[in-house]
Design a protein around this motif. Structure first.
Motif, PDB file in Angstrom:
ATOM      1  N   GLU A   1       6.147  69.114  63.608  1.00 52.63           N
ATOM      2  CA  GLU A   1       5.028  68.643  62.807  1.00 52.63           C
ATOM      3  C   GLU A   1       4.216  70.326  62.583  1.00 52.63           C
ATOM      4  OE1 GLU A   1       1.801  65.950  63.851  1.00 52.63           O
ATOM      5  OE2 GLU A   1       3.221  64.346  64.286  1.00 52.63           O
ATOM      6  N   SER A   2       4.147  71.074  63.533  1.00 52.56           N
ATOM      7  CA  SER A   2       3.650  72.461  63.443  1.00 52.56           C
ATOM      8  C   SER A   2       4.477  73.103  62.136  1.00 52.56           C
ATOM      9  CB  SER A   2       3.336  73.291  64.523  1.00 52.56           C
ATOM     10  OG  SER A   2       4.476  73.403  65.217  1.00 52.56           O
ATOM     11  N   LYS A   3       5.891  73.174  62.420  1.00 55.31           N
ATOM     12  CA  LYS A   3       6.763  73.783  61.433  1.00 55.31           C
ATOM     13  C   LYS A   3       6.774  73.267  60.289  1.00 55.31           C
ATOM     14  CE  LYS A   3      10.291  74.921  65.256  1.00 55.31           C
ATOM     15  NZ  LYS A   3      11.697  74.386  65.791  1.00 55.31           N
ATOM     16  N   LEU A   4       6.445  71.972  60.105  1.00 56.08           N
ATOM     17  CA  LEU A   4       6.390  71.327  58.827  1.00 56.08           C
ATOM     18  C   LEU A   4       5.215  71.809  58.072  1.00 56.08           C
ATOM     19  CD1 LEU A   4       7.972  67.813  59.347  1.00 56.08           C
ATOM     20  CD2 LEU A   4       8.908  69.590  58.046  1.00 56.08           C
ATOM     21  N   ALA A   5       3.924  71.775  58.762  1.00 52.19           N
ATOM     22  CA  ALA A   5       2.839  72.356  58.218  1.00 52.19           C
ATOM     23  C   ALA A   5       2.821  73.557  57.693  1.00 52.19           C
ATOM     24  CB  ALA A   5       1.794  72.264  59.447  1.00 52.19           C
ATOM     25  N   GLN A   6       3.818  74.582  57.952  1.00 51.56           N
ATOM     26  CA  GLN A   6       3.887  76.025  57.302  1.00 51.56           C
ATOM     27  C   GLN A   6       4.416  76.047  56.001  1.00 51.56           C
ATOM     28  OE1 GLN A   6       5.698  78.252  60.358  1.00 51.56           O
ATOM     29  NE2 GLN A   6       4.585  77.513  61.827  1.00 51.56           N
ATOM     30  N   ALA A   7       4.958  74.670  55.628  1.00 50.14           N
ATOM     31  CA  ALA A   7       5.632  74.423  54.317  1.00 50.14           C
ATOM     32  C   ALA A   7       6.577  75.280  54.153  1.00 50.14           C
ATOM     33  CB  ALA A   7       4.588  74.200  53.401  1.00 50.14           C
ATOM     34  N   PRO A   8       7.556  75.438  54.898  1.00 48.78           N
ATOM     35  CA  PRO A   8       8.692  76.229  54.863  1.00 48.78           C
ATOM     36  C   PRO A   8       9.750  76.218  53.633  1.00 48.78           C
ATOM     37  CG  PRO A   8       9.383  74.702  56.413  1.00 48.78           C
ATOM     38  CD  PRO A   8       7.830  74.431  56.028  1.00 48.78           C
ATOM     39  N   ASP A   9      10.117  77.105  52.980  1.00 49.66           N
ATOM     40  CA  ASP A   9      11.193  76.960  51.574  1.00 49.66           C
ATOM     41  C   ASP A   9      12.188  76.047  52.280  1.00 49.66           C
ATOM     42  OD1 ASP A   9       9.634  78.577  49.969  1.00 49.66           O
ATOM     43  OD2 ASP A   9      10.813  80.313  50.533  1.00 49.66           O
ATOM     44  N   ILE A  10      12.773  75.190  51.202  1.00 55.12           N
ATOM     45  CA  ILE A  10      13.862  74.040  51.396  1.00 55.12           C
ATOM     46  C   ILE A  10      15.223  75.067  51.270  1.00 55.12           C
ATOM     47  CG2 ILE A  10      14.704  71.783  51.088  1.00 55.12           C
ATOM     48  CD1 ILE A  10      11.730  71.066  50.590  1.00 55.12           C
ATOM     49  N   ALA A  11      16.098  75.428  51.960  1.00 55.31           N
ATOM     50  CA  ALA A  11      17.315  75.893  51.689  1.00 55.31           C
ATOM     51  C   ALA A  11      18.559  75.025  51.369  1.00 55.31           C
ATOM     52  CB  ALA A  11      17.507  76.997  52.669  1.00 55.31           C
ATOM     53  N   MET A  12      18.316  73.608  51.551  1.00 53.05           N
ATOM     54  CA  MET A  12      19.352  72.750  51.528  1.00 53.05           C
ATOM     55  C   MET A  12      19.422  72.252  49.867  1.00 53.05           C
ATOM     56  SD  MET A  12      18.029  69.964  53.802  1.00 53.05           S
ATOM     57  CE  MET A  12      19.880  69.882  54.445  1.00 53.05           C
ATOM     58  N   PRO A  13      20.365  71.803  49.488  1.00 58.88           N
ATOM     59  CA  PRO A  13      20.558  71.292  48.034  1.00 58.88           C
ATOM     60  C   PRO A  13      19.529  69.990  48.084  1.00 58.88           C
ATOM     61  CG  PRO A  13      22.599  71.340  48.930  1.00 58.88           C
ATOM     62  CD  PRO A  13      21.923  71.826  50.183  1.00 58.88           C
ATOM     63  N   THR A  14      18.803  69.845  46.954  1.00 57.60           N
ATOM     64  CA  THR A  14      17.854  68.736  47.210  1.00 57.60           C
ATOM     65  C   THR A  14      17.764  68.062  45.659  1.00 57.60           C
ATOM     66  OG1 THR A  14      16.544  70.156  48.706  1.00 57.60           O
ATOM     67  CG2 THR A  14      15.244  68.292  47.399  1.00 57.60           C
ATOM     68  N   ILE A  15      17.554  66.709  45.730  1.00 52.68           N
ATOM     69  CA  ILE A  15      17.127  65.952  44.613  1.00 52.68           C
ATOM     70  C   ILE A  15      16.006  65.004  44.807  1.00 52.68           C
ATOM     71  CG2 ILE A  15      18.168  64.162  43.177  1.00 52.68           C
ATOM     72  CD1 ILE A  15      20.919  64.875  43.771  1.00 52.68           C
ATOM     73  N   THR A  16      15.023  65.407  43.834  1.00 58.09           N
ATOM     74  CA  THR A  16      13.996  64.600  44.118  1.00 58.09           C
ATOM     75  C   THR A  16      13.946  63.404  43.085  1.00 58.09           C
ATOM     76  OG1 THR A  16      12.582  66.055  42.744  1.00 58.09           O
ATOM     77  CG2 THR A  16      12.572  66.391  45.104  1.00 58.09           C
ATOM     78  N   LEU A  17      13.408  62.165  43.308  1.00 61.40           N
ATOM     79  CA  LEU A  17      13.520  61.091  42.261  1.00 61.40           C
ATOM     80  C   LEU A  17      11.959  60.652  42.173  1.00 61.40           C
ATOM     81  CD1 LEU A  17      16.281  59.135  43.860  1.00 61.40           C
ATOM     82  CD2 LEU A  17      16.347  60.592  42.009  1.00 61.40           C
ATOM     83  N   GLU A  18      11.606  60.306  40.800  1.00 69.25           N
ATOM     84  CA  GLU A  18      10.436  59.677  40.648  1.00 69.25           C
ATOM     85  C   GLU A  18      10.558  58.641  39.699  1.00 69.25           C
ATOM     86  OE1 GLU A  18       6.241  61.343  38.699  1.00 69.25           O
ATOM     87  OE2 GLU A  18       7.550  62.738  39.112  1.00 69.25           O
ATOM     88  N   GLY A  19       9.630  57.510  39.960  1.00 70.32           N
ATOM     89  CA  GLY A  19       9.692  56.261  39.243  1.00 70.32           C
ATOM     90  C   GLY A  19       8.897  56.512  37.992  1.00 70.32           C
ATOM     91  N   ASP A  20       9.301  56.058  36.790  1.00 73.52           N
ATOM     92  CA  ASP A  20       8.448  55.964  35.643  1.00 73.52           C
ATOM     93  C   ASP A  20       7.173  55.513  35.739  1.00 73.52           C
ATOM     94  OD1 ASP A  20       9.710  53.688  35.227  1.00 73.52           O
ATOM     95  OD2 ASP A  20      10.206  53.924  33.279  1.00 73.52           O
ATOM     96  N   ALA A  21       7.041  54.382  36.638  1.00 73.16           N
ATOM     97  CA  ALA A  21       5.675  53.763  36.853  1.00 73.16           C
ATOM     98  C   ALA A  21       5.095  54.029  38.102  1.00 73.16           C
ATOM     99  CB  ALA A  21       5.883  52.273  36.756  1.00 73.16           C
TER     100      ALA A  21
END
Length: 105
Positions: free
Chosen positions: A35-55
């Motif tokens: 949790e403490s590592k994630l709280a630092q909001a590190p850059d993401i170095a791996m391939p990433t796809i984000t999805l968002e629903g239209d609704a």
């Protein structure tokens, strides 16, 4: 699909107190280091796809905010068809396609 049916394979202790995300409840101490590592909001170095629903009516940052954190390959997809925020259930094919695609990068 009911929450009970979704959680059943995970066991009765799989519930996460939603107040934890807001800092209103204690988390699980075995995860404090992560949790403490994630709280630092590190850059993401791996391939990433984000999805968002239209609704998607849930409050969330614009996709461009996520793109700034990804230093590897990044793709954002808006999934149409009255899809909300629960893409694995509401758009399972688009969700599975994204997993297969990002695994091929």
């Amino acid at each position: 699909m009911s929450r009970r049916r979704i959680r059943a394979p995970l066991g009765k202790d799989s519930h996460i107190d939603p107040r934890w995300r807001l800092g209103l409840a204690e988390g699980e101490s075995q995860h404090d280091d992560l949790e403490s590592k994630l709280a630092q909001a590190p850059d993401i170095a791996m391939p990433t796809i984000t999805l968002e629903g239209d609704a998607n009516g849930a409050p969330h940052p614009d996709a461009s905010a996520y793109a700034k954190k990804v230093v590897g390959k990044y793709v954002h997809r808006l999934v149409s068809g009255d899809v909300g925020y629960n893409l694995p259930q509401e758009a399972p094919l688009a969700f599975a396609d994204a997993i297969v695609e990002v695994d091929s990068y």
